[in-house]
Structures are given as structure tokens and as C-alpha cells.
Design a protein around this motif. Sequence first.
Motif, PDB file in Angstrom:
ATOM      1  N   ARG A  79     -29.388  17.340 -43.962  1.00  0.00           N
ATOM      2  CA  ARG A  79     -28.090  17.839 -43.520  1.00  0.00           C
ATOM      3  C   ARG A  79     -28.262  18.417 -42.125  1.00  0.00           C
ATOM      4  N   MET A  80     -27.441  17.961 -41.206  1.00  0.00           N
ATOM      5  CA  MET A  80     -27.599  18.372 -39.814  1.00  0.00           C
ATOM      6  C   MET A  80     -27.353  19.868 -39.623  1.00  0.00           C
ATOM      7  N   GLN A  81     -26.427  20.440 -40.378  1.00  0.00           N
ATOM      8  CA  GLN A  81     -26.108  21.859 -40.240  1.00  0.00           C
ATOM      9  C   GLN A  81     -25.717  22.432 -41.594  1.00  0.00           C
ATOM     10  N   PRO A  82     -26.109  23.683 -41.880  1.00  0.00           N
ATOM     11  CA  PRO A  82     -25.707  24.307 -43.142  1.00  0.00           C
ATOM     12  C   PRO A  82     -24.229  24.701 -43.110  1.00  0.00           C
ATOM     13  N   PRO A  83     -23.585  24.838 -44.279  1.00  0.00           N
ATOM     14  CA  PRO A  83     -22.137  25.091 -44.329  1.00  0.00           C
ATOM     15  C   PRO A  83     -21.691  26.322 -43.547  1.00  0.00           C
ATOM     16  N   ASP A  84     -22.418  27.437 -43.655  1.00  0.00           N
ATOM     17  CA  ASP A  84     -21.977  28.639 -42.968  1.00  0.00           C
ATOM     18  C   ASP A  84     -22.014  28.459 -41.453  1.00  0.00           C
ATOM     19  N   THR A 113     -17.173  19.769 -33.355  1.00  0.00           N
ATOM     20  CA  THR A 113     -15.894  19.507 -32.686  1.00  0.00           C
ATOM     21  C   THR A 113     -15.056  18.494 -33.454  1.00  0.00           C
ATOM     22  N   TYR A 114     -15.674  17.712 -34.340  1.00  0.00           N
ATOM     23  CA  TYR A 114     -14.888  16.792 -35.161  1.00  0.00           C
ATOM     24  C   TYR A 114     -13.887  17.559 -36.024  1.00  0.00           C
ATOM     25  N   LEU A 115     -14.239  18.785 -36.385  1.00  0.00           N
ATOM     26  CA  LEU A 115     -13.327  19.610 -37.183  1.00  0.00           C
ATOM     27  C   LEU A 115     -12.526  20.568 -36.301  1.00  0.00           C
ATOM     28  N   SER A 116     -13.160  21.201 -35.322  1.00  0.00           N
ATOM     29  CA  SER A 116     -12.447  22.197 -34.513  1.00  0.00           C
ATOM     30  C   SER A 116     -11.326  21.564 -33.704  1.00  0.00           C
ATOM     31  N   ALA A 117     -11.495  20.322 -33.269  1.00  0.00           N
ATOM     32  CA  ALA A 117     -10.403  19.647 -32.560  1.00  0.00           C
ATOM     33  C   ALA A 117      -9.197  19.479 -33.468  1.00  0.00           C
ATOM     34  N   ARG A 118      -9.455  19.136 -34.734  1.00  0.00           N
ATOM     35  CA  ARG A 118      -8.344  18.980 -35.674  1.00  0.00           C
ATOM     36  C   ARG A 118      -7.702  20.332 -35.988  1.00  0.00           C
ATOM     37  N   VAL A 119      -8.509  21.378 -36.135  1.00  0.00           N
ATOM     38  CA  VAL A 119      -7.961  22.714 -36.386  1.00  0.00           C
ATOM     39  C   VAL A 119      -7.081  23.144 -35.216  1.00  0.00           C
ATOM     40  N   ALA A 120      -7.517  22.850 -33.998  1.00  0.00           N
ATOM     41  CA  ALA A 120      -6.757  23.239 -32.808  1.00  0.00           C
ATOM     42  C   ALA A 120      -5.604  22.280 -32.523  1.00  0.00           C
ATOM     43  N   PHE A 178     -22.258  17.173 -44.413  1.00  0.00           N
ATOM     44  CA  PHE A 178     -22.345  18.554 -43.932  1.00  0.00           C
ATOM     45  C   PHE A 178     -21.050  18.995 -43.254  1.00  0.00           C
ATOM     46  N   LEU A 179     -20.289  18.058 -42.717  1.00  0.00           N
ATOM     47  CA  LEU A 179     -18.994  18.374 -42.117  1.00  0.00           C
ATOM     48  C   LEU A 179     -17.857  18.323 -43.134  1.00  0.00           C
ATOM     49  N   ASN A 180     -17.939  17.395 -44.060  1.00  0.00           N
ATOM     50  CA  ASN A 180     -16.779  17.097 -44.892  1.00  0.00           C
ATOM     51  C   ASN A 180     -16.498  18.140 -45.964  1.00  0.00           C
ATOM     52  N   GLY A 181     -17.538  18.865 -46.401  1.00  0.00           N
ATOM     53  CA  GLY A 181     -17.270  19.973 -47.316  1.00  0.00           C
ATOM     54  C   GLY A 181     -16.405  21.032 -46.662  1.00  0.00           C
ATOM     55  N   VAL A 182     -16.715  21.360 -45.401  1.00  0.00           N
ATOM     56  CA  VAL A 182     -15.925  22.351 -44.672  1.00  0.00           C
ATOM     57  C   VAL A 182     -14.570  21.772 -44.281  1.00  0.00           C
ATOM     58  N   ALA A 183     -14.525  20.479 -43.971  1.00  0.00           N
ATOM     59  CA  ALA A 183     -13.240  19.846 -43.656  1.00  0.00           C
ATOM     60  C   ALA A 183     -12.273  19.996 -44.820  1.00  0.00           C
ATOM     61  N   ALA A 184     -12.761  19.829 -46.052  1.00  0.00           N
ATOM     62  CA  ALA A 184     -11.909  19.983 -47.232  1.00  0.00           C
ATOM     63  C   ALA A 184     -11.409  21.417 -47.357  1.00  0.00           C
ATOM     64  N   GLU A 189      -8.920  16.400 -41.438  1.00  0.00           N
ATOM     65  CA  GLU A 189      -9.421  15.050 -41.661  1.00  0.00           C
ATOM     66  C   GLU A 189     -10.950  15.029 -41.695  1.00  0.00           C
ATOM     67  N   PRO A 190     -11.541  14.379 -42.691  1.00  0.00           N
ATOM     68  CA  PRO A 190     -13.004  14.277 -42.754  1.00  0.00           C
ATOM     69  C   PRO A 190     -13.527  13.214 -41.789  1.00  0.00           C
ATOM     70  N   VAL A 191     -14.849  13.132 -41.706  1.00  0.00           N
ATOM     71  CA  VAL A 191     -15.528  12.082 -40.935  1.00  0.00           C
ATOM     72  C   VAL A 191     -16.136  11.142 -41.971  1.00  0.00           C
ATOM     73  N   PRO A 192     -15.594   9.941 -42.158  1.00  0.00           N
ATOM     74  CA  PRO A 192     -15.941   9.131 -43.333  1.00  0.00           C
ATOM     75  C   PRO A 192     -17.392   8.663 -43.408  1.00  0.00           C
ATOM     76  N   THR A 193     -17.968   8.256 -42.275  1.00  0.00           N
ATOM     77  CA  THR A 193     -19.274   7.600 -42.302  1.00  0.00           C
ATOM     78  C   THR A 193     -20.087   7.970 -41.067  1.00  0.00           C
ATOM     79  N   LEU A 194     -21.349   7.553 -41.086  1.00  0.00           N
ATOM     80  CA  LEU A 194     -22.195   7.748 -39.911  1.00  0.00           C
ATOM     81  C   LEU A 194     -21.633   7.010 -38.707  1.00  0.00           C
ATOM     82  N   ALA A 195     -21.066   5.833 -38.910  1.00  0.00           N
ATOM     83  CA  ALA A 195     -20.462   5.095 -37.794  1.00  0.00           C
ATOM     84  C   ALA A 195     -19.344   5.899 -37.161  1.00  0.00           C
TER      85      ALA A 195
END
Length: 428
Positions: A79-84, A113-120, A178-184, A189-195
Motif C-alpha cells: 500500500r503506497m500510503q496508510p489510511p490516516d 490529489t486524485y481525491l483532494s481535487a474531487r473534494v475541492a 489505499f486511496l479508495n477506502g478513503v474515497a468511500a 469518485e474512486p480510482v478504479p485501477t493502476l492504469a
Amino acid sequence: MIALMPNCAFLSETSRMLHIAQALRAQGEPVCLATHGGPYAAVLTEAGEPFTRLPPHFDAARCETFLRDLIQIGRPGVRMQPPDEVRRSVAAEAAFLRETGARAVVSGFTLTTYLSARVAGIPLVTSHGGSYVPPMLEKGLAPAPTTMPIPGTEWLPAALKRRMANSATMRMTGPTAFLNGVAAELGVEPVPTLAALMLGDLTLVTDCAEVLGLSDAELAAWRPRRPQAYRAGTRLVATGPLFARLDLPVPPAVEPFLDQSQPTALVVLSSSTPQMLRQVVQRVRAAGPRVIVGATIHDYGPNDDPGVVVAGLLPNHRVMPRVNVAVTMGGQGTVQTAMASGTPLLGIPLHPEQELNVDLAARHGAGLALAPRHVDTPRLTAALRQLLTDPRHAAAAARVQAWYRDVDGAANAARAIRDWLATRETAG
């Protein structure tokens, strides 16, 4: 206002965001920069580029762990980053974007930024995928890896390894968990895949058609074949090569090695370890050339070889045209610097994006690839000697240099961002 968020654990991402920011400003666009830190934040400071430090801060140890996990991305349990950390990063980034009134955020591999851009509520622009984008993979242009991501599969036939390299990313969902748990939690919007982790709402493809084997029009026309693998609305635009042109002097100790009185190699392995760096230098020296070591942030240790000079961060765009061969991990920035300089290169790729970068040079005859497991073996010396003695490599590097000549990738990237935003905002 356009915000740029470099991941300063990487020289390439830091310099790329710096140059895009400078180009946007030159075209009359107000910009702001923010980062969670890293050793290459000093590049921004030395360039006189103001930036905001966001929590949580990435110190040297955290950057080292991030890099280690990136190399292993896709392996079970990584996992690239822990949830907290993701939660805190997204909150800090979204607050910064709102406070600055940013119209868009350009990510320099700051993945939250995949999540923070959506939040903003603003679009995300990315360039960190470089040439490693779906149209390349769909045409089967990724090479058979020098190192398979799944241990124990090196024995597979090359054709099968190549097929896996070109099809796996759009099916791999583990690397984005690692992103999609927090996205939920945030309802975004989640990030579906590595691509999809290589793409933004607008993706800057930072190379030219001659090198890629894919036209600008094909990139612009791309639409997902498997829509479930990507975020909706993703678009691509070719901008041309984009690599570091840092305004630094050539160190006095390095200058005598550039007199062309005898063959010289430049070794720059920013993503490696000090041990690997020393091993590579020893094997390169065995091929005969003098060696300039761009140690960047690494402690190379004592050096008593008069044929080796150890420097820190170098202006590679000024050094590479004056050496005979470059040795690099395969990051796009360093590969492109070599190709823009007409200098053959030896690449030691650590992950799929670097594999493709090195292969793009190799398929045009301007370089060779070597698996990291072969670094401390005679194979490296033999490859280096081939690059130095076979004139076809230098001739091929000169051909690629001509393709890059007069292409201002940073200005093209800035123009592409501004044009895309203007079209989007007019339509919206």
C-alpha cells in the motif's frame, strides 16, 4: 489560479512541476505550488519558486519508504500510503485548493490529489505517467520487463511477459485500494485501477510522436476500451519532451572531466541506493571511461579513484551533451535529457514506467536496458563497452536528438492546460 503539487521525493516530478509553473506564469497564468516535502524541495527554493508546505510532512525516511513501495506496486499487500496519512493529506490539499481559489490542480505524483481535487470540486491534470499511458499499452508497445513484478516468473517466454506488461495495469485494482477506502468515506469518485492512477482528467503525454510510435491525433482521440477501468472523461494530449533544465553551474571539479580528451560516462541513479550507485560506478570504470557521479542526495562515501568525480545535483542538460554515455535508472526526465543531448544511455529500470522509457530509447538504437539484478556483474561492463564502441548507438542518439530539437515541452504543457481549461469552462 492553477495549483501545482510536486512530490519532492522525486527530482523528475519536482523539476517538471517547476518548469510547468514557470511556463504557465510566462503565459500570464497565476500559479501556486504546494508540497508535502521531500529532499528535492530544495530545487524549488534554489529556483526562487515560493511554495507552501502541507501536512503531513514527508521526511527523508518517509520518502525512502514511498520509493520502496512504488517499486513493488502491484505486489500483494503493498500500500503506497496508510489510511490516516491519506486522510490528512487530502484534507490539507483540499483546504489549500479552496483557499487559493485554484481552477485546477496539476499533480507531480502526489497521489492524494486524485481525491483532494474531487473534494475541492476542480479538475486534475497529471503528467507523472509520462509515456506510460493506455494507448501505448493497447498497441502493445510496452516491452517485456527486464524484471518481472511477480517474483519467480522471469523464466516465462518473452512474448508472454510482453503481453502481461501491456494488459495488466487496466485489471489491477489492488494498487489503488489505499486511496479508495478513503474515497468511500469522503463520498468522492474512486480510482478504479493502476492504469487510472497514471491518468488525470487531462493527462499530459510528455514525449513526441516519432519516439512513441503513436501520433498526437491518436492520443487525443483515445477513449477507454474498458470504461470500468478508468475515471470518466479522461483525455490525453501530447506536449513533447519535458525534462529538467536546472539553472545550476557545472561544478569546478566536474569541468575537467568534460574536456573530451578521453571517454567519459555520467552516472545518475536518483532512485537507487548508495550501494547500487557504487556498484554501478565500479562496473562502468571497468569498461574504461572516466566517471562523473551525479550523486544527488546519496552519500557516495569515500572516493580515491582519480578517474571518478562525485558531485551532487548537476545541471544534466549541460553535462550530458559533453559525455559519451549516460547511465540512469530510466526515469523519463533523465532518459529524455540523454536523448535531447544526443548521448547513448544504459538504463537500469526498476518499474514498468521506467521499463518503457528505456525501451523507447533502445528501440531507436539510442540505448540499452539492463536488469537491476545484473548491476554488479560483467553484463553491465559489457553493455557499457558496447555503447562506447559501436558507432551506431551514437548515430541513433543523434537522430532522436533532432526530433527533440526546438520542442518546448513545458510551454506546450502550459498551453495545453490553459486551452483545455478554457474549453471546459466555456462548455460548463
